[in-house]
Write a protein that holds these residues in place. Structure first.
Motif: not given
Length: 155
Positions: A108-135
Motif C-alpha cells: 500500500s502506497y499513499p497517493v494523490l490522485v488527479r483526474l482531468d481532461r474531460p472529454r465526450e464519453w463515447k457510450k453517452n456523449p451527453r455525459l463527459p468523462h475524465y480522460s486522464r489520471m495522474t498519480l
C-alpha cells in the motif's frame, strides 16, 4: 389645420414606433460581438469510467489494472470534483508480482490522485468523462514506478 392625410401619417408613424418598442430583443439589430466567446458548460460534471464501463462519481475505490487486478486505488477521499478536474487522496495497492503475480504480495502506497481532461464519453456523449489520471506518490512508491505517473483513461 391638418388634413386627413397628415392625421393618417401621424397615426401610422405612432403605430410603427409603438411596434418597434414592443418587439422582442431577437428582432433588434445584432449587438457587436463580445471579445470572449461564450463557454458552454456540460449539464453534468464529468464521471470516472470504471472497468465495467459504468460511470462513477467520487468513488471510494477504483481498479487501475482491469485485466488482472494487480493495481487499485482505495480509501479515496475527494476534495474536488468539478467540470475541469477532480482531486483525491488515498492508497494505491500494488502487487509486487514476486516471484509471480499469483504468488505476489500487495503493498500500500499513499497517493494523490488527479483526474482531468474531460472529454465526450463515447457510450453517452451527453455525459463527459475524465480522460486522464495522474498519480503522485507522496511517500514510498513501487520500485518500477516514478514518483508521478500519468495514464490515459478508457472511454
Amino acid at each position: 389645420m391638418p388634413g386627413p392625410t397628415t392625421t393618417k401619417a401621424a397615426a401610422l408613424g405612432a403605430a410603427l414606433l409603438l411596434a418597434a418598442a414592443m418587439a422582442p430583443a431577437s428582432a433588434s439589430p445584432a449587438a457587436a460581438p463580445s471579445a470572449a466567446p461564450a463557454v458552454t458548460r456540460p449539464a453534468a460534471d464529468p464521471v470516472l469510467v470504471d472497468c465495467f464501463f459504468k460511470p462513477q462519481v467520487r468513488p471510494a475505490g477504483f481498479m487501475l489494472a482491469c485485466g488482472d487486478g494487480n493495481s487499485r486505488l482505495t480509501s479515496l477521499t475527494w476534495s474536488r470534483w468539478d467540470a475541469d478536474a477532480a482531486v483525491a487522496r488515498g492508497r494505491n495497492l500494488v502487487n509486487d508480482c514476486e516471484p509471480y503475480c499469483a504468488a505476489g504480495t500487495f503493498h500500500s502506497y499513499p497517493v494523490l490522485v488527479r483526474l482531468d481532461r474531460p472529454r465526450e464519453w463515447k457510450k453517452n456523449p451527453r455525459l463527459p468523462h475524465y480522460s486522464r489520471m495522474t498519480l503522485t506518490y507522496t511517500d514510498t512508491r513501487p520500485e518500477r514506478l516514478a514518483r508521478v505517473e500519468t495514464y490515459p483513461l478508457w472511454d
